[in-house]
Design an enzyme around this catalytic site. Structure first.
Site, short mmCIF file in Angstrom:
data_model
loop_
_atom_site.label_atom_id
_atom_site.label_comp_id
_atom_site.label_asym_id
_atom_site.label_seq_id
_atom_site.Cartn_x
_atom_site.Cartn_y
_atom_site.Cartn_z
N LYS A 52 -50.88 -4.28 33.74
CA LYS A 52 -51.31 -3.68 32.50
C LYS A 52 -51.91 -4.74 31.57
O LYS A 52 -52.53 -4.43 30.56
CB LYS A 52 -50.11 -3.05 31.79
CG LYS A 52 -49.37 -2.03 32.62
CD LYS A 52 -48.11 -1.59 31.88
CE LYS A 52 -47.20 -0.80 32.77
NZ LYS A 52 -45.88 -0.57 32.13
N GLY A 53 -51.70 -6.02 31.93
CA GLY A 53 -51.99 -7.11 31.00
C GLY A 53 -53.44 -7.26 30.57
O GLY A 53 -53.73 -7.83 29.52
N GLU A 107 -58.60 -10.22 34.76
CA GLU A 107 -57.15 -10.48 34.75
C GLU A 107 -56.75 -11.09 33.41
O GLU A 107 -57.58 -11.70 32.72
CB GLU A 107 -56.83 -11.42 35.94
CG GLU A 107 -55.42 -11.88 36.09
CD GLU A 107 -54.38 -10.78 36.35
OE1 GLU A 107 -54.32 -9.84 35.55
OE2 GLU A 107 -53.62 -10.90 37.32
N ASP A 108 -55.48 -10.96 33.05
CA ASP A 108 -55.01 -11.56 31.80
C ASP A 108 -54.78 -13.06 31.94
O ASP A 108 -55.18 -13.84 31.09
CB ASP A 108 -53.73 -10.86 31.29
CG ASP A 108 -52.61 -10.77 32.33
OD1 ASP A 108 -52.82 -11.23 33.48
OD2 ASP A 108 -51.54 -10.26 32.00
N ASP A 111 -51.60 -17.84 36.82
CA ASP A 111 -50.42 -18.70 36.67
C ASP A 111 -50.20 -19.41 38.02
O ASP A 111 -50.85 -20.41 38.30
CB ASP A 111 -49.26 -17.79 36.25
CG ASP A 111 -48.01 -18.53 35.91
OD1 ASP A 111 -48.06 -19.76 35.74
OD2 ASP A 111 -46.95 -17.89 35.79
N LYS A 139 -53.40 -21.11 33.44
CA LYS A 139 -52.35 -22.13 33.34
C LYS A 139 -52.40 -22.97 34.61
O LYS A 139 -51.62 -22.75 35.52
CB LYS A 139 -50.97 -21.44 33.25
CG LYS A 139 -50.58 -20.98 31.87
CD LYS A 139 -49.08 -20.78 31.71
CE LYS A 139 -48.60 -19.45 32.22
NZ LYS A 139 -47.24 -19.10 31.80
N PHE A 160 -44.76 -19.89 28.47
CA PHE A 160 -44.81 -18.44 28.63
C PHE A 160 -45.40 -17.83 27.37
O PHE A 160 -44.90 -18.05 26.27
CB PHE A 160 -43.42 -17.87 28.91
CG PHE A 160 -43.47 -16.45 29.37
CD1 PHE A 160 -43.71 -16.14 30.70
CD2 PHE A 160 -43.33 -15.42 28.46
CE1 PHE A 160 -43.81 -14.82 31.12
CE2 PHE A 160 -43.42 -14.09 28.87
CZ PHE A 160 -43.65 -13.80 30.20
N ASP A 167 -47.08 -9.45 28.18
CA ASP A 167 -45.78 -8.97 27.73
C ASP A 167 -44.61 -9.84 28.20
O ASP A 167 -44.76 -10.68 29.08
CB ASP A 167 -45.53 -7.57 28.29
CG ASP A 167 -45.22 -7.60 29.79
OD1 ASP A 167 -45.98 -8.26 30.54
OD2 ASP A 167 -44.21 -7.02 30.21
N ARG A 173 -47.05 -6.74 23.84
CA ARG A 173 -48.44 -6.57 24.29
C ARG A 173 -49.38 -6.31 23.12
O ARG A 173 -50.54 -6.65 23.16
CB ARG A 173 -48.55 -5.36 25.24
CG ARG A 173 -47.92 -5.57 26.60
CD ARG A 173 -48.39 -4.46 27.54
NE ARG A 173 -47.54 -4.31 28.71
CZ ARG A 173 -47.63 -5.03 29.83
NH1 ARG A 173 -48.53 -5.98 29.91
NH2 ARG A 173 -46.84 -4.81 30.85
P1 IMP Z 1 -49.43 -15.36 39.10
O1 IMP Z 1 -49.38 -14.50 40.31
O2 IMP Z 1 -48.23 -16.29 39.03
O3 IMP Z 1 -50.73 -16.09 38.93
O4 IMP Z 1 -49.18 -14.44 37.85
C1 IMP Z 1 -50.06 -13.48 37.43
C2 IMP Z 1 -49.36 -12.45 36.58
O5 IMP Z 1 -48.10 -12.91 36.06
C3 IMP Z 1 -50.19 -12.16 35.37
O6 IMP Z 1 -51.11 -11.14 35.63
C4 IMP Z 1 -49.17 -11.78 34.33
O7 IMP Z 1 -48.90 -10.40 34.42
C5 IMP Z 1 -47.93 -12.56 34.70
N1 IMP Z 1 -47.79 -13.79 33.90
C6 IMP Z 1 -47.95 -15.06 34.30
N2 IMP Z 1 -47.76 -15.94 33.29
C7 IMP Z 1 -47.46 -15.18 32.21
C8 IMP Z 1 -47.17 -15.50 30.83
O8 IMP Z 1 -47.16 -16.65 30.37
N3 IMP Z 1 -46.93 -14.42 30.03
C9 IMP Z 1 -46.95 -13.13 30.45
N4 IMP Z 1 -47.21 -12.81 31.72
C10 IMP Z 1 -47.48 -13.81 32.59
#
Ligand code: IMP
Length: 183
Positions: A52-53, A107-108, A111, A139, A160, A167, A173
């Protein structure tokens, strides 16, 4: 009007600092919109919003584009609270085919990269003409798998963050900026 402001102020009490302000987001989304409009001139890309981000980012970005475009949505899960569990699951798939289309994943945040890497692998098997990633935040310190986002709004440190769609357990959000929560 007054009650909406009070609700917003209540949320702000839990924010330690604003990392990216509303004005910075607005200016950067405009720049990204102009860049994508140039890169995709005379094309009709499909923007795939990852729920949803990405909802606010996608809707603002789309309005910053001066080209024709379509939207579709996918939903994936890998996070619980502030931690990624490392296992990505597809919760909602696209309505339309992307075969032969120019696709931009919106994408939001990138990470660990696990979500986008999983998604890229799925979408590549569907034979799009091109596939790129546009992420509001990156990040890079947290990366576990290499993911190349062609368009990035802001590169941020390993904290974070919440707001503008991001969220913590479905809260925050609706903040208009990106903030770091108090412990
Ligand atoms: P990844 O798979 O670790 O790259 O994470 C991607 C998803 O994790 C993002 O689409 C977010 O929904 C969530 N996410 C990662 N870091 C954060 C953060 O700092 N705040 C909120 N959501 C996060």
């Amino acid at each position: 009007m007054l009650s909406a402001r009070t609700a917003q102020e209540k949320i702000n009490i839990n924010i330690k600092k604003v990392l990216v302000s509303e004005e910075q987001i607005r200016a950067r989304v405009k720049e990204l919109g102009e860049q994508i409009s140039r890169d995709y001139a005379n094309k009709n890309p499909v923007l795939i919003g990852i729920l949803k981000g990405s909802v606010f980012f996608l809707s603002d970005l789309m309005r910053a584009l001066s080209i024709d475009c379509c939207i579709d949505f996918m939903s994936l899960a890998s996070y619980s609270g502030e931690k990624s569990n490392g296992i990505v699951r597809l919760l909602l798939d696209l309505r339309e085919t992307i075969e032969g289309r120019d696709v931009i994943i919106v994408e939001d945040i990138v990470d660990t990269g696990l979500t986008l890497s999983y998604l890229e692998n799925i979408l590549k098997t569907r034979n799009p003409r091109s596939l790129e990633i546009c992420s509001l935040l990156d990040k890079p310190e947290c990366r576990k798998i290499s993911v190349k986002a062609k368009y990035v709004g802001f590169t941020i440190p390993n904290e974070f963050v919440v707001g503008y769609g991001l969220d913590l357990n479905e809260k925050y959000r609706n903040l208009p900026y990106i903030g770091v929560l108090k412990k």
